[in-house]
Design a protein around this motif. Sequence first.
Motif, PDB file in Angstrom:
ATOM      1  N   ARG A 586       0.848  -1.196   0.000  1.00 17.83           N
ATOM      2  CA  ARG A 586       0.000   0.000   0.000  1.00 17.83           C
ATOM      3  C   ARG A 586       0.884   1.247   0.000  1.00 17.83           C
ATOM      4  O   ARG A 586       1.892   1.301   0.710  1.00 17.83           O
ATOM      5  CB  ARG A 586      -0.934   0.014   1.216  1.00 17.83           C
ATOM      6  CG  ARG A 586      -1.990  -1.071   1.163  1.00 17.83           C
ATOM      7  CD  ARG A 586      -2.953  -0.992   2.326  1.00 17.83           C
ATOM      8  NE  ARG A 586      -3.944  -2.049   2.259  1.00 17.83           N
ATOM      9  CZ  ARG A 586      -5.111  -1.955   1.620  1.00 17.83           C
ATOM     10  NH1 ARG A 586      -5.413  -0.819   1.000  1.00 17.83           N
ATOM     11  NH2 ARG A 586      -5.948  -2.968   1.603  1.00 17.83           N
ATOM     12  N   VAL A 587       0.500   2.255  -0.784  1.00 17.84           N
ATOM     13  CA  VAL A 587       1.360   3.430  -0.936  1.00 17.84           C
ATOM     14  C   VAL A 587       1.213   4.373   0.254  1.00 17.84           C
ATOM     15  O   VAL A 587       0.136   4.873   0.543  1.00 17.84           O
ATOM     16  CB  VAL A 587       1.083   4.186  -2.256  1.00 17.84           C
ATOM     17  CG1 VAL A 587       1.638   3.436  -3.425  1.00 17.84           C
ATOM     18  CG2 VAL A 587      -0.401   4.446  -2.462  1.00 17.84           C
ATOM     19  N   CYS A 588       2.311   4.565   0.926  1.00 19.82           N
ATOM     20  CA  CYS A 588       2.392   5.483   2.059  1.00 19.82           C
ATOM     21  C   CYS A 588       3.694   6.260   1.872  1.00 19.82           C
ATOM     22  O   CYS A 588       4.754   5.666   1.659  1.00 19.82           O
ATOM     23  CB  CYS A 588       2.403   4.714   3.375  1.00 19.82           C
ATOM     24  SG  CYS A 588       2.836   5.714   4.823  1.00 19.82           S
ATOM     25  N   SER A 589       3.613   7.584   1.937  1.00 16.57           N
ATOM     26  CA  SER A 589       4.798   8.399   1.649  1.00 16.57           C
ATOM     27  C   SER A 589       5.942   8.130   2.619  1.00 16.57           C
ATOM     28  O   SER A 589       7.098   8.402   2.311  1.00 16.57           O
ATOM     29  CB  SER A 589       4.428   9.884   1.687  1.00 16.57           C
ATOM     30  OG  SER A 589       3.978  10.259   2.975  1.00 16.57           O
ATOM     31  N   LEU A 590       5.645   7.583   3.783  1.00 14.39           N
ATOM     32  CA  LEU A 590       6.686   7.310   4.774  1.00 14.39           C
ATOM     33  C   LEU A 590       7.418   5.998   4.514  1.00 14.39           C
ATOM     34  O   LEU A 590       8.574   5.836   4.901  1.00 14.39           O
ATOM     35  CB  LEU A 590       6.056   7.245   6.177  1.00 14.39           C
ATOM     36  CG  LEU A 590       5.555   8.558   6.761  1.00 14.39           C
ATOM     37  CD1 LEU A 590       4.599   8.294   7.907  1.00 14.39           C
ATOM     38  CD2 LEU A 590       6.720   9.407   7.220  1.00 14.39           C
ATOM     39  N   VAL A 591       6.732   5.063   3.890  1.00 14.92           N
ATOM     40  CA  VAL A 591       7.240   3.694   3.822  1.00 14.92           C
ATOM     41  C   VAL A 591       7.748   3.349   2.427  1.00 14.92           C
ATOM     42  O   VAL A 591       7.022   3.475   1.438  1.00 14.92           O
ATOM     43  CB  VAL A 591       6.141   2.686   4.241  1.00 14.92           C
ATOM     44  CG1 VAL A 591       6.625   1.252   4.075  1.00 14.92           C
ATOM     45  CG2 VAL A 591       5.708   2.947   5.678  1.00 14.92           C
ATOM     46  N   SER A 592       9.013   2.922   2.370  1.00  9.20           N
ATOM     47  CA  SER A 592       9.587   2.369   1.135  1.00  9.20           C
ATOM     48  C   SER A 592       9.643   0.858   1.314  1.00  9.20           C
ATOM     49  O   SER A 592      10.518   0.345   2.029  1.00  9.20           O
ATOM     50  CB  SER A 592      10.995   2.925   0.892  1.00  9.20           C
ATOM     51  OG  SER A 592      10.972   4.320   0.767  1.00  9.20           O
ATOM     52  N   TRP A 593       8.698   0.161   0.696  1.00  8.84           N
ATOM     53  CA  TRP A 593       8.614  -1.290   0.922  1.00  8.84           C
ATOM     54  C   TRP A 593       9.851  -2.019   0.412  1.00  8.84           C
ATOM     55  O   TRP A 593      10.172  -3.114   0.889  1.00  8.84           O
ATOM     56  CB  TRP A 593       7.351  -1.841   0.249  1.00  8.84           C
ATOM     57  CG  TRP A 593       6.088  -1.364   0.896  1.00  8.84           C
ATOM     58  CD1 TRP A 593       5.234  -0.407   0.435  1.00  8.84           C
ATOM     59  CD2 TRP A 593       5.543  -1.801   2.150  1.00  8.84           C
ATOM     60  NE1 TRP A 593       4.196  -0.217   1.317  1.00  8.84           N
ATOM     61  CE2 TRP A 593       4.357  -1.067   2.384  1.00  8.84           C
ATOM     62  CE3 TRP A 593       5.936  -2.745   3.099  1.00  8.84           C
ATOM     63  CZ2 TRP A 593       3.566  -1.240   3.510  1.00  8.84           C
ATOM     64  CZ3 TRP A 593       5.154  -2.924   4.235  1.00  8.84           C
ATOM     65  CH2 TRP A 593       3.980  -2.189   4.436  1.00  8.84           C
ATOM     66  N   GLU A 594      10.535  -1.422  -0.566  1.00 13.29           N
ATOM     67  CA  GLU A 594      11.725  -2.085  -1.099  1.00 13.29           C
ATOM     68  C   GLU A 594      12.983  -1.760  -0.296  1.00 13.29           C
ATOM     69  O   GLU A 594      14.069  -2.259  -0.619  1.00 13.29           O
ATOM     70  CB  GLU A 594      11.931  -1.698  -2.570  1.00 13.29           C
ATOM     71  CG  GLU A 594      12.387  -0.260  -2.804  1.00 13.29           C
ATOM     72  CD  GLU A 594      11.267   0.775  -2.674  1.00 13.29           C
ATOM     73  OE1 GLU A 594      11.557   1.979  -2.789  1.00 13.29           O
ATOM     74  OE2 GLU A 594      10.106   0.379  -2.448  1.00 13.29           O
ATOM     75  N   ARG A 595      12.854  -0.922   0.737  1.00  9.99           N
ATOM     76  CA  ARG A 595      14.039  -0.549   1.515  1.00  9.99           C
ATOM     77  C   ARG A 595      14.669  -1.775   2.168  1.00  9.99           C
ATOM     78  O   ARG A 595      15.889  -1.895   2.284  1.00  9.99           O
ATOM     79  CB  ARG A 595      13.653   0.503   2.576  1.00  9.99           C
ATOM     80  CG  ARG A 595      14.791   0.968   3.476  1.00  9.99           C
ATOM     81  CD  ARG A 595      15.990   1.459   2.707  1.00  9.99           C
ATOM     82  NE  ARG A 595      15.661   2.524   1.785  1.00  9.99           N
ATOM     83  CZ  ARG A 595      16.142   2.619   0.569  1.00  9.99           C
ATOM     84  NH1 ARG A 595      16.977   1.677   0.103  1.00  9.99           N
ATOM     85  NH2 ARG A 595      15.818   3.621  -0.224  1.00  9.99           N
ATOM     86  N   PHE A 596      13.835  -2.686   2.647  1.00 12.01           N
ATOM     87  CA  PHE A 596      14.329  -3.938   3.226  1.00 12.01           C
ATOM     88  C   PHE A 596      14.110  -5.062   2.224  1.00 12.01           C
ATOM     89  O   PHE A 596      13.096  -5.097   1.533  1.00 12.01           O
ATOM     90  CB  PHE A 596      13.603  -4.246   4.538  1.00 12.01           C
ATOM     91  CG  PHE A 596      13.841  -3.224   5.622  1.00 12.01           C
ATOM     92  CD1 PHE A 596      15.009  -3.238   6.362  1.00 12.01           C
ATOM     93  CD2 PHE A 596      12.898  -2.239   5.878  1.00 12.01           C
ATOM     94  CE1 PHE A 596      15.235  -2.286   7.350  1.00 12.01           C
ATOM     95  CE2 PHE A 596      13.109  -1.286   6.858  1.00 12.01           C
ATOM     96  CZ  PHE A 596      14.288  -1.300   7.590  1.00 12.01           C
ATOM     97  N   SER A 597      15.046  -5.966   2.164  1.00  7.99           N
ATOM     98  CA  SER A 597      14.930  -7.079   1.212  1.00  7.99           C
ATOM     99  C   SER A 597      13.791  -8.011   1.590  1.00  7.99           C
ATOM    100  O   SER A 597      13.242  -8.708   0.743  1.00  7.99           O
ATOM    101  CB  SER A 597      16.251  -7.853   1.151  1.00  7.99           C
ATOM    102  OG  SER A 597      16.591  -8.361   2.438  1.00  7.99           O
ATOM    103  N   SER A 598      13.417  -8.015   2.871  1.00 11.18           N
ATOM    104  CA  SER A 598      12.332  -8.882   3.338  1.00 11.18           C
ATOM    105  C   SER A 598      11.885  -8.413   4.717  1.00 11.18           C
ATOM    106  O   SER A 598      12.543  -7.590   5.366  1.00 11.18           O
ATOM    107  CB  SER A 598      12.806 -10.335   3.431  1.00 11.18           C
ATOM    108  OG  SER A 598      13.846 -10.433   4.412  1.00 11.18           O
TER     109      SER A 598
END
Length: 691
Positions: A586-598
């Motif tokens: 889900r798109v949230c300006s705070l969260v980069s889902w790809e920042r962590f590999s898992s």
Amino acid sequence: MSNSSDGAREESNTAKKADDEPLKSGNSPIAEDGKSTTTLSAPYYLQNFLTMVEAVLQNEDDRILFNQEDQSVIQSFEKLSDTGQMLYVRLFQRKLKWLRVNKLDYDKISTDLAPVIQELVENGFLNTEKDLQELGEVLDLLPALELKGLAKTFHLGGSGTHKQQVIEGLLRLSKQKSIFALAPSRNQIGAVMLKRAKQLAGSCVRLCRGPRAVFSRVLLLFSMTDTMEEEETAAAGQGQLYTILMVNSGRLAFPDYKVQRSAKLFQDREDLIRYEAAMRTLKDVITAMQAGQWEEALELYTTAKSAWQESSETYDLSGQEKLPVFLRCFTVGWTYTRMLSRGVEILQRLCRYEEAVEELRSLLAQSKYCPDSRGRWWDRLALNLQQHLKLPEQAIAAMRDGLSDPLVRTGHQLSLHQRAVRMKESPSFKKYRLQLQDLPTILVKDVAHVTIRGQLFPHEGGTGKSVFLRPADEEGDQSGDSMVMCSVEDLSLAHYRRQGFDQGIHGEGSTFSTLFGLLLWDIIFMEGIPDVFRNPYQTCPLDLFTDRFYENRKEAIETRTQMLVEASVETLCAMLQEVWSTQEGRVCSLVSWERFSSLQQAQSLVSCLGGAFLGRIVTRMSKDYRHCRGGLPDLVVWNTSNNSYKLVEVKGPSDRLSQKQQIWLDELQKMGADVEVCHVTAIGARGTRLK
């Protein structure tokens, strides 16, 4: 949306595919949650446009901003044929300018656009070449080859090879009086040139300004919360239409939250029109500045300043001034204040420092609009007074006032303090030392520094980020000669891997903002706070970048941070897993889902950081996210076997710590984190072989 001249080819591959796959779902254009569920078997761009119109007119506060004439325009649009609507929307997505009909390429609408164009003309949506009377606009339509031929017809030589140079030469010639003119007021050269240029251009069309202005206001209202943090807000809009496509096609999902409108942004139609005009002028100012056209930018700024002065004297602005600060940014006053702030930069570029100082003082005399810019204004005022106008006493007074201003935060506060320290240490300002000693002080402790060496990759120009070489094997064995290119941060990560830190991320602020978003997800999107969610396509609450974010959720945030402080490693991992499993993607300006590999990598990091440290980070970011999102260390490295970690700011050759970085390093150290600055010095790279 693209404004390219290749009409039907202007969209991305995703959008092209959607052209052939009409969206089909639900029965109503707008569902109860406000998100589109339209059933029209029309192309995506028309469905998005209709969704936008429907959403705006559904809201009573928005609907009253359109008078009977405006609503008649919308009703006329709805009565157009499908192809008429499709062509109008395609042209609406492009920049408002004249277009040659033979250059329009919309085969998917119709292989013969003539009857479609005629329908739009008859219904008052399109102008034709009969309305085209400005020579400059006609010349702009012609390609360079036709322009040169036209110039030759008028015996205009030496006008240059570039299109713009030829146009300027023709325009100059058109303003000359013909010696054969019977009436002195009539310019026959210009009239003949206009006629010939129109013959070359052929059939042309442009959207009628009136109806387009109606739909532009609809789009502005619909996309009011879109990219509010970007200066390009002035361009408003087309991105939201693409967002609807992505949501409807299932490629994009927003967080679940409740839209709750309470405040009225615009009192009436005229109020909205003034706001739209201000936003359009802001866009023009930004465009001129980006193009380096400083004289034109100055003229726009001067006009805007007069318009704002007239508006503030003519209209009652008390309503917009009473809005919460996170809604005030959508007002005429805020928009003009942004233009005046840009005006300071324009005046400085033109070395008009006295006027820049006068404007800065005027901006600082109010605190209703753009309060987050006050640190920058004080800092610039002190610099102009000290360096450019040589008025040290006034500069010291500006520093004192700036350091005492509660709205001046982090980097700008430290910058003012450091300016005062430099003045105090300078022999030139010896007689002002007593005044300087009385200024508020800011103590920032230094942290550990380490230095590593890296082979610099030789590249031409010497500008841009440094590129280094490191051994191809991860162990860093220098005996081999195979090397790979890498950034200064990657070189540092390799260094810390050799130090035993088996995990590492180069994420700067996004690593911490992602953890912040994950650990506070339910609080960020909680219900019961009016006006922070005003449409279904928001990636964050509108108050996130203001002090009101913390104030509006104080009890919930304090409870959560206390929970974090007391949490075991197992509890922290469970908290992350719950949010990750239910919200991932889900798109949230705070969260980069790809920042962590898992999820597991994120869990291993929070296990090392610990709840007490995370609680302090969350509190700091909650209270002033706008000023805290920048300056965080480049790297987070950790050792999963002993749960140790380091937060590392990396500095390449001739790189220095910014004020925000100094403040964050000091604060992180006070929070108990192991922090250090890693300096990378360059050595030669001769004799190495790239892999």
